[in-house]
Design a protein around this motif. Structure first.
Motif, PDB file in Angstrom:
ATOM      1  N   GLU A  15       0.825  -1.213   0.000  1.00 29.54           N
ATOM      2  CA  GLU A  15       0.000   0.000   0.000  1.00 29.54           C
ATOM      3  C   GLU A  15       0.856   1.260   0.000  1.00 29.54           C
ATOM      4  N   LEU A  16       2.052   1.116   0.489  1.00 25.88           N
ATOM      5  CA  LEU A  16       2.837   2.312   0.750  1.00 25.88           C
ATOM      6  C   LEU A  16       3.800   2.672  -0.363  1.00 25.88           C
ATOM      7  N   LEU A  17       3.594   2.085  -1.520  1.00 21.28           N
ATOM      8  CA  LEU A  17       4.464   2.448  -2.634  1.00 21.28           C
ATOM      9  C   LEU A  17       3.939   3.719  -3.291  1.00 21.28           C
ATOM     10  N   PHE A  18       4.058   4.799  -2.589  1.00 25.28           N
ATOM     11  CA  PHE A  18       3.563   6.069  -3.110  1.00 25.28           C
ATOM     12  C   PHE A  18       4.590   6.685  -4.043  1.00 25.28           C
ATOM     13  N   LYS A  19       4.063   7.526  -4.930  1.00 24.28           N
ATOM     14  CA  LYS A  19       4.981   8.241  -5.802  1.00 24.28           C
ATOM     15  C   LYS A  19       5.329   9.602  -5.215  1.00 24.28           C
ATOM     16  N   GLU A  20       4.303  10.228  -4.653  1.00 17.19           N
ATOM     17  CA  GLU A  20       4.487  11.604  -4.221  1.00 17.19           C
ATOM     18  C   GLU A  20       4.831  11.694  -2.747  1.00 17.19           C
ATOM     19  N   THR A  21       5.673  12.632  -2.440  1.00 19.83           N
ATOM     20  CA  THR A  21       5.969  12.902  -1.033  1.00 19.83           C
ATOM     21  C   THR A  21       4.684  13.226  -0.276  1.00 19.83           C
ATOM     22  N   LEU A  22       3.816  13.972  -0.952  1.00 18.29           N
ATOM     23  CA  LEU A  22       2.566  14.377  -0.314  1.00 18.29           C
ATOM     24  C   LEU A  22       1.787  13.176   0.210  1.00 18.29           C
ATOM     25  N   ASP A  23       1.826  12.072  -0.549  1.00 19.11           N
ATOM     26  CA  ASP A  23       1.095  10.891  -0.105  1.00 19.11           C
ATOM     27  C   ASP A  23       1.667  10.338   1.197  1.00 19.11           C
ATOM     28  N   TYR A  24       2.986  10.402   1.297  1.00 19.09           N
ATOM     29  CA  TYR A  24       3.610   9.953   2.538  1.00 19.09           C
ATOM     30  C   TYR A  24       3.214  10.853   3.711  1.00 19.09           C
ATOM     31  N   ILE A  25       3.199  12.140   3.416  1.00 21.20           N
ATOM     32  CA  ILE A  25       2.814  13.079   4.470  1.00 21.20           C
ATOM     33  C   ILE A  25       1.369  12.809   4.887  1.00 21.20           C
ATOM     34  N   ARG A  26       0.527  12.535   3.906  1.00 20.35           N
ATOM     35  CA  ARG A  26      -0.878  12.221   4.224  1.00 20.35           C
ATOM     36  C   ARG A  26      -0.971  10.994   5.113  1.00 20.35           C
ATOM     37  N   PHE A  27      -0.185  10.004   4.748  1.00 17.71           N
ATOM     38  CA  PHE A  27      -0.150   8.774   5.545  1.00 17.71           C
ATOM     39  C   PHE A  27       0.228   9.094   6.994  1.00 17.71           C
ATOM     40  N   LEU A  28       1.223   9.946   7.115  1.00 16.30           N
ATOM     41  CA  LEU A  28       1.680  10.364   8.442  1.00 16.30           C
ATOM     42  C   LEU A  28       0.563  11.062   9.215  1.00 16.30           C
ATOM     43  N   CYS A  29      -0.132  11.956   8.514  1.00 14.17           N
ATOM     44  CA  CYS A  29      -1.191  12.734   9.161  1.00 14.17           C
ATOM     45  C   CYS A  29      -2.342  11.855   9.625  1.00 14.17           C
ATOM     46  N   LYS A  30      -2.635  10.826   8.856  1.00 19.03           N
ATOM     47  CA  LYS A  30      -3.789  10.007   9.199  1.00 19.03           C
ATOM     48  C   LYS A  30      -3.401   8.828  10.075  1.00 19.03           C
ATOM     49  N   GLU A  31      -2.692   7.894   9.487  1.00 14.91           N
ATOM     50  CA  GLU A  31      -2.455   6.618  10.165  1.00 14.91           C
ATOM     51  C   GLU A  31      -1.511   6.765  11.361  1.00 14.91           C
ATOM     52  N   PHE A  32      -0.371   7.342  11.085  1.00 13.18           N
ATOM     53  CA  PHE A  32       0.637   7.462  12.128  1.00 13.18           C
ATOM     54  C   PHE A  32       0.112   8.308  13.287  1.00 13.18           C
ATOM     55  N   TRP A  33      -0.476   9.417  12.933  1.00 11.51           N
ATOM     56  CA  TRP A  33      -0.989  10.338  13.945  1.00 11.51           C
ATOM     57  C   TRP A  33      -2.050   9.658  14.813  1.00 11.51           C
ATOM     58  N   THR A  34      -2.940   8.925  14.153  1.00 11.18           N
ATOM     59  CA  THR A  34      -4.013   8.264  14.891  1.00 11.18           C
ATOM     60  C   THR A  34      -3.449   7.209  15.839  1.00 11.18           C
ATOM     61  N   ASP A  35      -2.446   6.498  15.369  1.00  8.38           N
ATOM     62  CA  ASP A  35      -1.825   5.500  16.223  1.00  8.38           C
ATOM     63  C   ASP A  35      -1.196   6.128  17.460  1.00  8.38           C
ATOM     64  N   CYS A  36      -0.596   7.268  17.268  1.00 10.34           N
ATOM     65  CA  CYS A  36       0.119   7.911  18.378  1.00 10.34           C
ATOM     66  C   CYS A  36      -0.776   8.810  19.216  1.00 10.34           C
ATOM     67  N   PHE A  37      -1.634   9.567  18.542  1.00 14.32           N
ATOM     68  CA  PHE A  37      -2.359  10.619  19.255  1.00 14.32           C
ATOM     69  C   PHE A  37      -3.870  10.461  19.188  1.00 14.32           C
ATOM     70  N   ARG A  38      -4.317   9.296  18.725  1.00 14.59           N
ATOM     71  CA  ARG A  38      -5.734   8.953  18.755  1.00 14.59           C
ATOM     72  C   ARG A  38      -6.634   9.755  17.827  1.00 14.59           C
ATOM     73  N   LYS A  39      -6.075  10.579  17.004  1.00 13.28           N
ATOM     74  CA  LYS A  39      -6.897  11.312  16.044  1.00 13.28           C
ATOM     75  C   LYS A  39      -5.999  11.737  14.887  1.00 13.28           C
ATOM     76  N   PRO A  40      -6.584  11.933  13.721  1.00 17.47           N
ATOM     77  CA  PRO A  40      -5.740  12.423  12.632  1.00 17.47           C
ATOM     78  C   PRO A  40      -5.458  13.915  12.774  1.00 17.47           C
ATOM     79  N   VAL A  41      -4.514  14.386  11.996  1.00 18.05           N
ATOM     80  CA  VAL A  41      -4.233  15.819  11.959  1.00 18.05           C
ATOM     81  C   VAL A  41      -5.468  16.543  11.439  1.00 18.05           C
ATOM     82  N   ASP A  42      -5.726  17.746  11.935  1.00 14.64           N
ATOM     83  CA  ASP A  42      -6.941  18.448  11.514  1.00 14.64           C
ATOM     84  C   ASP A  42      -6.806  19.148  10.174  1.00 14.64           C
ATOM     85  N   SER A  43      -5.655  19.721   9.935  1.00 15.49           N
ATOM     86  CA  SER A  43      -5.509  20.326   8.613  1.00 15.49           C
ATOM     87  C   SER A  43      -4.073  20.225   8.140  1.00 15.49           C
TER      88      SER A  43
END
Lengths: 175, 178
Positions: A65-93
């Motif tokens: 799933e993580l074979l992204f082309k764009e850096t932005l996609d990685y950042i999005r992944f960070l904002c959603k999945e990683f953030w939720t795992d660590c801080f229980r919610k995704p980034v707001d903006s």
């Protein structure tokens, strides 16, 4: 989606981590508090190590799933999945200037919820505490995670006007 | 069980790794002096324990303990479950009503840990737990000594925290109220 797939025994109460982080910040202030610079360096480094190891574990099962082309996609992944795992919610903006700067804004940053916005005045010669102290470890955590995703960046936390709002500015290196 | 479901949870790996990194930092700052690190961890646990008990009392719904031995069961079955998602067994003997042991089989703090040879036998890696127990019990008026006596990381078959009651605290009221 918060804890998709994670078996229950792999979770712990959020309070434990929150209190532990506060104790860690406290300890670092006590032992390295003579210079803010060295203190932040220590905290950031600990965060970086943890972030790097954590992202390794998180991405292990999701390599395809993580074979992204764009850096932005990685950042999005960070904002959603990683953030939720660590801080229980995704980034707001998430904002970007498309020139390597990303602003991740969390309207209620987890680890600032129970931090006093105006700590008492420190005695002379003592370190003056600030809620900002509690954003250094997470900043390191994010930098470590990005590093693990193959993105080198500088992460700078900025406290929001009203706590616990906090923004993390991610500036990509040589890109 | 129900208390654990109700409470807000996060990824245990983040917790474990943060703890591991903390221990590493303690060791670095103290030149691998395990006694000093054990003390720091215990102290850290104590500070956490005295605050964690609030959340425990508010959310656990546990029935009040009538005596010291009762606290063992509550810590083992409710407290550990609620905060770390694991349970422990209690070992105690009738001859010694003021002592019990918590036997933890799965300790989430140990998840990715292997102690290097030179630290084995000196460092109590999870010493923070002993501190938490001490801090939490002190807030409910039991002053205890709480320490690790066995740890799987040292090659023992089980992780054991021994808790010894030292003093029953009484509320002190001072001042000249009428």
């Amino acid at each position: 989606m918060a804890n998709r797939g994670l078996p229950v025994q792999q979770q712990v109460a959020d309070t434990c981590l929150e209190l532990m982080h506060q104790e860690l910040v406290d300890y670092v202030i006590r032992t390295h508090g003579k210079s803010q610079e060295s203190m932040y360096l220590v905290l950031e480094n600990i965060g970086f190590t943890v972030g790097q190891r954590l992202i390794e574990r998180l991405t292990k099962e999701r390599q395809k799933e993580l074979l992204f082309k764009e850096t932005l996609d990685y950042i999005r992944f960070l904002c959603k999945e990683f953030w939720t795992d660590c801080f229980r919610k995704p980034v707001d903006s998430l904002k970007t200037n498309n020139k390597g700067l990303y602003q991740l804004k969390d309207n209620a940053f987890r680890w600032l919820r129970h931090i006093a916005p105006n700590p008492p005045q420190a005695a002379a010669g003592q370190y003056q505490r600030s809620p900002y102290d509690h954003t250094i470890f997470p900043a390191g955590l994010i930098r470590g995670a990005l590093y693990g995703l193959g993105i080198q960046a500088v992460v700078e936390p900025v406290l929001g006007k009203t706590l616990p709002e906090c923004t993390f500015n991610v500036t990509l290196k040589n890109n | 069980e129900r208390a654990f479901e109700r409470i807000e949870k996060i990824n245990a790996e983040l917790f474990t790794m943060t703890y591991g990194a903390t221990v590493t930092q303690f060791l670095r700052d103290n030149n691998d002096d395990c006694d000093a690190v054990n003390k720091l961890l215990d102290n850290m646990g104590y500070n956490i324990g005295i605050r964690l008990i609030d959340e425990f009392l508010a959310k656990s719904g546990a029935t009040p303990c009538r005596n010291f031995q009762d606290t063992a069961e509550v810590i083992a079955k409710v407290g550990l479950k609620m905060f770390l998602g694991v349970t422990a067994n209690v070992a105690s003997s009738i001859d010694e009503p003021n002592v019990y042991s918590l036997l933890i089989e799965e300790n989430p703090l140990n998840l990715f840990v292997e102690l290097p040879e030179e630290l084995r036998g000196k460092l109590w890696f999870s010493n923070v737990l002993a501190g938490v127990v001490r801090g939490a019990l002190e807030m409910v008026m039991y002053r205890v000594e709480s320490k690790f006596v066995k740890d799987v990381l040292r090659g023992d078959d089980v992780t054991e925290i021994r808790v010894t009651l030292q003093e029953l605290l009484r509320e002190k009221f001072e001042g000249d109220d009428e």
